[in-house]
Design a protein around this motif. Sequence first.
Motif, PDB file in Angstrom:
ATOM      1  N   ARG A  41      19.320   2.377  -8.087  1.00  0.00           N
ATOM      2  CA  ARG A  41      18.355   1.408  -8.600  1.00  0.00           C
ATOM      3  C   ARG A  41      17.660   0.744  -7.417  1.00  0.00           C
ATOM      4  NH1 ARG A  41      19.909   4.128 -12.030  1.00  0.00           N
ATOM      5  NH2 ARG A  41      20.860   3.589 -14.027  1.00  0.00           N
ATOM      6  N   LEU A  42      16.357   0.554  -7.517  1.00  0.00           N
ATOM      7  CA  LEU A  42      15.593  -0.020  -6.419  1.00  0.00           C
ATOM      8  C   LEU A  42      15.092  -1.417  -6.754  1.00  0.00           C
ATOM      9  CD1 LEU A  42      13.335   3.009  -5.361  1.00  0.00           C
ATOM     10  CD2 LEU A  42      15.632   2.418  -4.543  1.00  0.00           C
ATOM     11  N   SER A  43      15.137  -2.292  -5.764  1.00  0.00           N
ATOM     12  CA  SER A  43      14.460  -3.584  -5.829  1.00  0.00           C
ATOM     13  C   SER A  43      13.516  -3.635  -4.637  1.00  0.00           C
ATOM     14  CB  SER A  43      15.466  -4.738  -5.765  1.00  0.00           C
ATOM     15  OG  SER A  43      16.225  -4.808  -6.947  1.00  0.00           O
ATOM     16  N   LEU A  44      12.218  -3.730  -4.918  1.00  0.00           N
ATOM     17  CA  LEU A  44      11.199  -3.623  -3.883  1.00  0.00           C
ATOM     18  C   LEU A  44      10.504  -4.961  -3.662  1.00  0.00           C
ATOM     19  CD1 LEU A  44       9.880  -0.257  -5.235  1.00  0.00           C
ATOM     20  CD2 LEU A  44      10.687  -0.541  -2.903  1.00  0.00           C
ATOM     21  N   ASP A  45      10.432  -5.354  -2.412  1.00  0.00           N
ATOM     22  CA  ASP A  45       9.736  -6.575  -2.020  1.00  0.00           C
ATOM     23  C   ASP A  45       8.555  -6.168  -1.149  1.00  0.00           C
ATOM     24  OD1 ASP A  45       8.836  -8.995  -1.146  1.00  0.00           O
ATOM     25  OD2 ASP A  45      10.691  -9.597  -0.152  1.00  0.00           O
TER      26      ASP A  45
ATOM     27  N   SER B 238       0.824  -1.208   0.000  1.00  0.00           N
ATOM     28  CA  SER B 238       0.000   0.000   0.000  1.00  0.00           C
ATOM     29  C   SER B 238       0.858   1.258   0.000  1.00  0.00           C
ATOM     30  CB  SER B 238      -0.941  -0.004   1.204  1.00  0.00           C
ATOM     31  OG  SER B 238      -0.212  -0.139   2.413  1.00  0.00           O
ATOM     32  N   LEU B 239       1.917   1.276   0.815  1.00  0.00           N
ATOM     33  CA  LEU B 239       2.779   2.461   0.874  1.00  0.00           C
ATOM     34  C   LEU B 239       3.572   2.618  -0.421  1.00  0.00           C
ATOM     35  CD1 LEU B 239       3.575   4.680   2.950  1.00  0.00           C
ATOM     36  CD2 LEU B 239       5.645   3.351   3.350  1.00  0.00           C
TER      37      LEU B 239
ATOM     38  N   ASP C 172      11.315  12.164  -8.247  1.00  0.00           N
ATOM     39  CA  ASP C 172      12.188  13.052  -7.480  1.00  0.00           C
ATOM     40  C   ASP C 172      13.462  12.327  -7.047  1.00  0.00           C
ATOM     41  OD1 ASP C 172      10.331  15.088  -7.717  1.00  0.00           O
ATOM     42  OD2 ASP C 172       9.362  14.622  -5.808  1.00  0.00           O
ATOM     43  N   LEU C 173      13.307  11.052  -6.687  1.00  0.00           N
ATOM     44  CA  LEU C 173      14.488  10.260  -6.324  1.00  0.00           C
ATOM     45  C   LEU C 173      15.452  10.167  -7.493  1.00  0.00           C
ATOM     46  CD1 LEU C 173      16.126   8.246  -4.568  1.00  0.00           C
ATOM     47  CD2 LEU C 173      14.658   6.441  -5.496  1.00  0.00           C
ATOM     48  N   HIS C 174      14.946   9.872  -8.682  1.00  0.00           N
ATOM     49  CA  HIS C 174      15.802   9.718  -9.850  1.00  0.00           C
ATOM     50  C   HIS C 174      16.456  11.041 -10.235  1.00  0.00           C
ATOM     51  CE1 HIS C 174      13.163   6.031 -10.982  1.00  0.00           C
ATOM     52  NE2 HIS C 174      14.107   5.725 -10.127  1.00  0.00           N
TER      53      HIS C 174
ATOM     54  N   LEU D  29       5.311   5.852  -2.271  1.00  0.00           N
ATOM     55  CA  LEU D  29       6.694   5.817  -2.766  1.00  0.00           C
ATOM     56  C   LEU D  29       6.777   5.985  -4.280  1.00  0.00           C
ATOM     57  CD1 LEU D  29       9.674   5.495  -2.252  1.00  0.00           C
ATOM     58  CD2 LEU D  29       9.379   3.002  -2.251  1.00  0.00           C
ATOM     59  N   ILE D  30       6.003   5.204  -5.033  1.00  0.00           N
ATOM     60  CA  ILE D  30       6.098   5.269  -6.495  1.00  0.00           C
ATOM     61  C   ILE D  30       5.840   6.676  -7.030  1.00  0.00           C
ATOM     62  CG2 ILE D  30       5.011   4.477  -8.638  1.00  0.00           C
ATOM     63  CD1 ILE D  30       4.839   1.704  -7.423  1.00  0.00           C
TER      64      ILE D  30
END
Length: 294
Positions: free
Chosen positions: A125-129, A104-105, A116-118, A110-111
């Motif tokens: 680079r992000l890997s999200l679990d 949910s977050l 802005d992060l980039h 976050l997405i």
Amino acid sequence: MALRADLLPALAAFESAARHQNFTHAAEELHLTASAVSHHVRKLESRLGVTLFQRHARGVSLTAEGRQLADAASSALADVDSVVRGLRAARAEHNRVRITTLHSLTYTWLIPRMRDLHAAHPDIRLSLDTEVALTRFDDAGPDLGIRHGPGHWPGLTAHLLMDETLFPVAAPDLPGLDKVTTPADIARMPLIADHARQGWLDWFRAADVHGAHIEERHTFSDTTDALNAAAFGHGAALARQRIVAPYLEAGRLVQLPGPELQARWGYYVVYPAHRRLRPAARRFVDWLLSQPVD
């Protein structure tokens, strides 16, 4: 004779021309002109003292010497290309941050902020679990997590990211919504719940609604599913301020009458207390904690 560095562009042009058996196609691949490719090949032939291509009216074809050099050049350049790709991949992996967090977050908070992060850290680079089960922070596990909870977990350093408030929402076109003017009216609506520790009973108590028969018609394990169900008109949902914001901004949901209940739990950035964060993960944590939350 040793291969001089100034012959490397000529060797690359020759290798491409040999693969294509065509100077024009090689030129297109290398972003050169056909005459430039021809010049490189003639330079290589002059330096080696051999003829690499037979020129004829229909194009070019490799000589025996040309075939021998083409095989070696193709193998050598392929090896170099493989090493370069490996180095780039290693660099990209060095800047990869592995995160365990809530679906949910991630979906609603976050997405939308990743652009802005980039902009601030284009190399990260992000890997999200987003699996429901808590992930172990071992050597093969994630660098950090974003958890919803009390703010203290054994063996983890925790930084408060943002707190949370709860309030009811519904679709603006929900039939009968115009007659909902008090919290007691909400108790008579179809209610949608999730698996959060605080729920409708807590909110109605804060709204001073007592003795009402509360029916939770639908229950979802994920908050975004509950909000989607409300947005499609299936009832009222108890929303978290941080998660529901995109739905309110898009007009898919509206806030209903009643208090905003301060949640007992907030969102925290966590990582193993015994392990120093890698530089990329440290920069990501600093970026997270710098984000405005209002």
